[in-house]
Design a protein around this motif. Structure first.
Motif, short mmCIF file in Angstrom:
data_model
loop_
_atom_site.label_atom_id
_atom_site.label_comp_id
_atom_site.label_asym_id
_atom_site.label_seq_id
_atom_site.Cartn_x
_atom_site.Cartn_y
_atom_site.Cartn_z
N ASP A 166 -23.19 -0.96 15.51
CA ASP A 166 -21.81 -0.49 15.39
C ASP A 166 -21.71 0.82 16.14
O ASP A 166 -22.48 1.74 15.90
CB ASP A 166 -21.48 -0.28 13.90
CG ASP A 166 -20.05 0.19 13.71
OD1 ASP A 166 -19.18 -0.28 14.45
OD2 ASP A 166 -19.83 1.03 12.82
N ASP A 182 -19.32 4.05 17.69
CA ASP A 182 -18.09 4.83 17.76
C ASP A 182 -18.25 5.84 18.87
O ASP A 182 -19.30 6.47 19.03
CB ASP A 182 -17.83 5.56 16.44
CG ASP A 182 -17.31 4.61 15.38
OD1 ASP A 182 -16.09 4.46 15.30
OD2 ASP A 182 -18.14 4.02 14.68
N ASP A 221 -15.39 10.18 13.04
CA ASP A 221 -14.73 8.94 13.46
C ASP A 221 -15.52 7.71 13.02
O ASP A 221 -14.94 6.63 12.83
CB ASP A 221 -14.56 8.92 14.99
CG ASP A 221 -13.51 9.90 15.46
OD1 ASP A 221 -12.73 10.39 14.62
OD2 ASP A 221 -13.49 10.20 16.68
N ALA A 222 -16.83 7.86 12.86
CA ALA A 222 -17.67 6.74 12.43
C ALA A 222 -17.68 6.58 10.92
O ALA A 222 -18.37 5.70 10.39
CB ALA A 222 -19.10 6.93 12.94
N GLY A 223 -16.92 7.44 10.22
CA GLY A 223 -16.79 7.30 8.78
C GLY A 223 -17.66 8.21 7.94
O GLY A 223 -17.75 8.05 6.72
N HIS A 224 -18.29 9.21 8.58
CA HIS A 224 -19.14 10.14 7.86
C HIS A 224 -18.37 11.42 7.53
O HIS A 224 -17.90 12.10 8.44
CB HIS A 224 -20.38 10.50 8.68
CG HIS A 224 -21.25 9.34 9.01
ND1 HIS A 224 -22.17 8.82 8.11
CD2 HIS A 224 -21.35 8.58 10.13
CE1 HIS A 224 -22.81 7.81 8.67
NE2 HIS A 224 -22.33 7.63 9.89
N SER A 225 -18.26 11.75 6.27
CA SER A 225 -17.64 13.02 5.90
C SER A 225 -18.69 14.13 5.97
O SER A 225 -19.89 13.87 5.97
CB SER A 225 -17.07 12.95 4.48
OG SER A 225 -18.11 12.81 3.52
N HIS A 260 -20.91 13.97 3.01
CA HIS A 260 -21.73 12.77 3.00
C HIS A 260 -22.90 12.88 3.96
O HIS A 260 -23.99 12.33 3.72
CB HIS A 260 -20.88 11.55 3.37
CG HIS A 260 -21.66 10.29 3.57
ND1 HIS A 260 -22.08 9.87 4.82
CD2 HIS A 260 -22.14 9.38 2.68
CE1 HIS A 260 -22.76 8.73 4.69
NE2 HIS A 260 -22.80 8.42 3.41
#
Length: 244
Positions: A202, A204, A49-53, A56
């Motif tokens: 930031d 999440d 949800d925080a943008g980490h695949s 990645h």
């Protein structure tokens, strides 16, 4: 010893786990403390949800800090069930494996700490994560989490012996009518990162509860029932993790 309180708050389906998602065999998954299984799924969801695949995350300096208590519950259950010992149980339970499992499975290279300071575990976990980030030890941010599952009756009996439970099963935090707390299960995780340009945190949040929840300073409200939980405060953002 007979319990004087008949109310608790439980998460359904803690026996369910997508082991293939994390390349864990069914046998190993069956021997893992459910705290590990639930936290792995919730923590991974928070990171995504925080943008980490998944690809990645591998090799990044993301720290993992988790608060929990009663690590002996699963070991007591296994001791009662065990007919023979499996090597897979060596890291299937215990505080160190709780965070270590996440770091290992996702390939995270930041600091990894499991913290048990009872009611304040998740708050202390957040403080440890923030200190590590300030020291430059978590270049990729930090996953801060908390989990609590009530799997063995021993905890209920012990708390009941000292009259820690509220007779009506409800927490009344900071209220003059407070007479104990209501035990509950939950798992929550936040991802804390520092934006290089704005130097702002930031956050999440991913909270795993059965019912719709509302977030506030010191408790989760699960529909009409209050559940006493660990509190996590991120600067001026207040997020909730858990506590029974």
């Amino acid at each position: 010893e007979e319990l004087y309180v008949k109310t608790g708050y439980f998460v359904d389906g803690i026996e369910l786990f997508d082991n293939e998602m994390f390349n864990i065999s069914k046998l190993e998954a069956s021997l893992m403390d459910p705290h590990q299984r639930v936290l792995l799924e919730v923590g991974y969801s928070a990171l995504v949800d925080a943008g980490h695949s998944k690809t990645h995350m591998m090799g990044t300096e993301i720290g993992v800090y988790a608060g929990f208590m009663y690590p002996e519950d699963w070991m007591l259950i296994r001791a009662e069930q065990r007919k023979k010992f499996s090597a897979l149980e060596a890291h299937g339970a215990g505080a160190s494996a709780l965070c270590g499992r996440i770091s290992y499975v996702l390939g995270l290279k930041g600091p990894c700490q499991a913290i048990d300071t009872a009611c304040s575990s998740s708050l202390v976990a957040l403080d440890s994560a923030m200190n590590s980030m300030r020291a430059g030890m978590c270049a990729g941010g930090a996953l801060v989490a908390g989990v609590n599952l009530m799997m063995h009756p021993g905890g209920w009996v012990a708390m009941g012996a000292v009259r820690a439970h509220a007779p009506d099963g409800r927490s009344k935090t900071f209220d003059t009518s407070a007479d104990g707390f209501g035990r509950g299960e939950a798992c929550g995780a936040v991802v804390v990162e520092v934006e290089e340009e704005e130097k702002e945190l930031d956050v999440d949040v991913d909270v795993d509860m059965n019912d719709e929840v509302s977030l506030s300073y010191n408790h989760i409200s699960s529909k009409e029932e209050d559940v006493f939980v660990f509190v996590v405060v991120v600067v001026v953002v207040v997020v909730v993790v858990l506590w029974p």
